[in-house]
Scaffold this motif. Sequence first.
Motif, short mmCIF file in Angstrom:
data_model
loop_
_atom_site.label_atom_id
_atom_site.label_comp_id
_atom_site.label_asym_id
_atom_site.label_seq_id
_atom_site.Cartn_x
_atom_site.Cartn_y
_atom_site.Cartn_z
N ASP A 1 -11.54 8.60 -54.74
CA ASP A 1 -12.83 8.06 -55.19
C ASP A 1 -13.87 8.20 -54.07
OD1 ASP A 1 -12.36 5.98 -53.39
OD2 ASP A 1 -11.54 4.64 -54.90
N ASP A 2 -15.02 7.55 -54.25
CA ASP A 2 -16.14 7.76 -53.31
C ASP A 2 -16.26 6.69 -52.23
OD1 ASP A 2 -16.95 10.04 -54.47
OD2 ASP A 2 -18.42 9.08 -55.79
N VAL A 3 -15.28 5.81 -52.14
CA VAL A 3 -15.43 4.65 -51.25
C VAL A 3 -15.69 5.06 -49.80
CG1 VAL A 3 -14.15 2.72 -50.24
CG2 VAL A 3 -14.31 2.95 -52.71
N LEU A 4 -14.96 6.04 -49.29
CA LEU A 4 -15.19 6.47 -47.90
C LEU A 4 -16.49 7.28 -47.81
CD1 LEU A 4 -14.36 6.72 -44.94
CD2 LEU A 4 -12.88 8.62 -45.55
N LEU A 5 -16.69 8.18 -48.76
CA LEU A 5 -17.87 9.07 -48.70
C LEU A 5 -19.17 8.27 -48.72
CD1 LEU A 5 -16.76 11.94 -51.12
CD2 LEU A 5 -16.79 11.94 -48.62
N ARG A 6 -19.19 7.17 -49.46
CA ARG A 6 -20.46 6.45 -49.58
C ARG A 6 -20.80 5.65 -48.33
NH1 ARG A 6 -19.06 2.02 -54.20
NH2 ARG A 6 -18.13 0.44 -52.85
N MET A 7 -19.83 5.57 -47.40
CA MET A 7 -20.11 4.93 -46.11
C MET A 7 -20.37 5.99 -45.04
SD MET A 7 -20.65 2.26 -44.52
CE MET A 7 -20.15 0.59 -44.82
N LEU A 8 -20.21 7.27 -45.39
CA LEU A 8 -20.40 8.35 -44.40
C LEU A 8 -21.76 9.00 -44.59
CD1 LEU A 8 -16.93 10.15 -44.56
CD2 LEU A 8 -17.79 8.75 -42.69
N PRO A 9 -22.50 9.23 -43.48
CA PRO A 9 -23.76 9.94 -43.62
C PRO A 9 -23.52 11.42 -43.96
CG PRO A 9 -23.28 9.49 -41.31
CD PRO A 9 -22.18 8.86 -42.10
N PHE A 10 -24.55 12.07 -44.47
CA PHE A 10 -24.53 13.51 -44.77
C PHE A 10 -23.40 13.90 -45.73
CE2 PHE A 10 -25.45 12.91 -40.14
CZ PHE A 10 -26.83 12.90 -40.27
N THR A 11 -23.02 13.00 -46.63
CA THR A 11 -22.00 13.39 -47.63
C THR A 11 -22.58 13.15 -49.02
OG1 THR A 11 -21.08 11.17 -47.58
CG2 THR A 11 -19.98 12.82 -46.21
N LYS A 12 -21.97 13.82 -49.99
CA LYS A 12 -22.39 13.64 -51.39
C LYS A 12 -21.23 13.01 -52.14
CE LYS A 12 -26.03 16.83 -52.53
NZ LYS A 12 -26.11 18.01 -51.68
N ALA A 13 -21.58 12.31 -53.25
CA ALA A 13 -20.52 11.73 -54.08
C ALA A 13 -19.69 12.86 -54.71
CB ALA A 13 -21.14 10.89 -55.18
N ARG A 14 -18.40 12.53 -54.94
CA ARG A 14 -17.57 13.52 -55.64
C ARG A 14 -18.01 13.55 -57.11
NH1 ARG A 14 -12.09 11.43 -52.75
NH2 ARG A 14 -11.70 13.29 -51.57
#
Length: 192
Positions: free
Chosen positions: A171-184
Amino acid sequence: MPNQNSPTRYGVVAQAFHWVIAALVVTQFVLANLAGDLPIGVHKLALLARHKSFGMTVLMLAILRVLWRLKNPPPELPAGMRPLERMLARSTHVAFYVLLFAMPITGWLMSSAKNYSVSWFGLFTWPNLIGKNEAAFELLRSTHDLLSGVLFVIAVLHILAALKHHFWNKDDVLLRMLPFTKARRPKSEVQS
Ligand code: HEM
Ligand code: HEM
């Protein structure tokens, strides 16, 4: 990238608070352990002075972070999470916030009880919160030590949970806390 949190993503400010404080907390453990291995002397005191300055920085940032969070509610947890997982996630976050205050405050009180000054990188000195008191110092030292153990365990669980969300739940839980990333992309949008 928006500064504010959205319903699905942490904003830049919340991300900056998260990663700067996380880095400072790691630094705190490194400095405390390096100092702990040394005999009393100039080198040990210099490391502890750094530890105190970074620790007071955590306190200041934690105050700002909580104020920011009150104005910017975090994104919702993924819909698929079970009630127990939601409860664990929320309790971990509350425990972190409590410890981000409790660690610096017990440290500050401990130094005050020994009548050691707490300077902030040599720029200014924080006032002593209590008078010299050896019994209080010992109690506060044990509390600071005990709480650091709790913080360590929670941090390990938190990191494992973040990795589980990313690699297992995908899921997106880690990505949404990381800068310069997009949701899956949701599974329904992925071409088979
Ligand atoms: C997030 C903030 C902080 C964290 C994570 C933290 C963590 C730790 C840890 C892990 C230790 C080693 C404990 C042990 O094994 O004995 C320690 C020791 C110590 N901390 Fe902190 N600390 C923080 C903030 C502070 C602050 C703000 C002060 C003072 C203003 C402070 C003063 C001390 C002192 C004096 C010791 C050495 C105690 C002794 O003589 O054994 N700490 N801290
Ligand atoms: C000791 C260092 C850390 C501390 C004190 C900490 C603290 C926190 C706190 C308080 C939150 C809740 C944010 C809020 O909603 O206000 C949070 C969220 C988060 N943390 Fe950490 N964290 C640390 C290290 C890490 C690390 C190393 C990772 C990555 C492996 C990580 C990944 C995350 C993720 C993905 C979230 C978002 C959870 C969600 O969306 O609900 N954290 N962290």
